[in-house]
Design a protein around this motif. Structure first.
Motif, PDB file in Angstrom:
ATOM      1  N   THR A   3      41.628  42.414  53.309  1.00  0.00           N
ATOM      2  CA  THR A   3      42.807  41.593  53.552  1.00  0.00           C
ATOM      3  C   THR A   3      43.753  41.824  52.392  1.00  0.00           C
ATOM      4  N   GLU A   4      44.887  42.374  52.693  1.00  0.00           N
ATOM      5  CA  GLU A   4      45.907  42.671  51.696  1.00  0.00           C
ATOM      6  C   GLU A   4      47.222  42.050  52.155  1.00  0.00           C
ATOM      7  N   PRO A   5      48.051  41.606  51.206  1.00  0.00           N
ATOM      8  CA  PRO A   5      49.347  41.050  51.618  1.00  0.00           C
ATOM      9  C   PRO A   5      50.232  42.150  52.195  1.00  0.00           C
TER      10      PRO A   5
END
Length: 126
Positions: A3-5
């Protein structure tokens, strides 16, 4: 799975014109939902609709069908304790799932999002 912005500024900079809405035939591969409670989300998506839990992270749940890593993700990172969205306010109203064949009855999740299904063969009829 990570999960990455999202790089929102980069996405906007890559646009080649003004936004006029999604194309009518657009298909979204998976949906991430902000929910009020993970246990309620799991009861709805896994126990009621039959999705498999494929991964758990602190504050998040990932669900898929047919061995896929996830079609639906639910998290409480910004929404812990939230109830149904008030009518007339911004938010997701409905999700249409494409099933192998036939359509199932409409269901509503604990936060008021309508979950509909359609057979794959009906997609081109719209």
């Amino acid at each position: 799975m990570t999960t990455e912005p999202i790089d929102g500024a980069g996405v906007r900079a890559a646009a080649d014109g003004a936004w006029h809405g999604a194309p009518e035939d657009m298909v979204v591969g998976h949906v991430h939902l902000q929910v009020g409670d993970l246990a309620a989300a799991e009861a709805f998506w896994a126990q009621r609709l039959g999705f498999d839990v494929t991964r758990r992270l602190p504050g998040a749940l990932f669900l898929g069908a047919g061995g896929y890593h996830h079609h639906v993700a639910a998290n409480v990172w910004n929404s812990r304790g939230a109830g149904p969205r008030a009518p007339g306010t911004t938010g997701l109203e409905a999700v249409v799932l494409r099933a192998e064949s036939g359509a199932a009855p409409v269901a509503t999740d604990p936060w008021g999002i309508r979950i509909e299904t359609e057979g794959k063969e009906s997609h081109h009829a719209h």
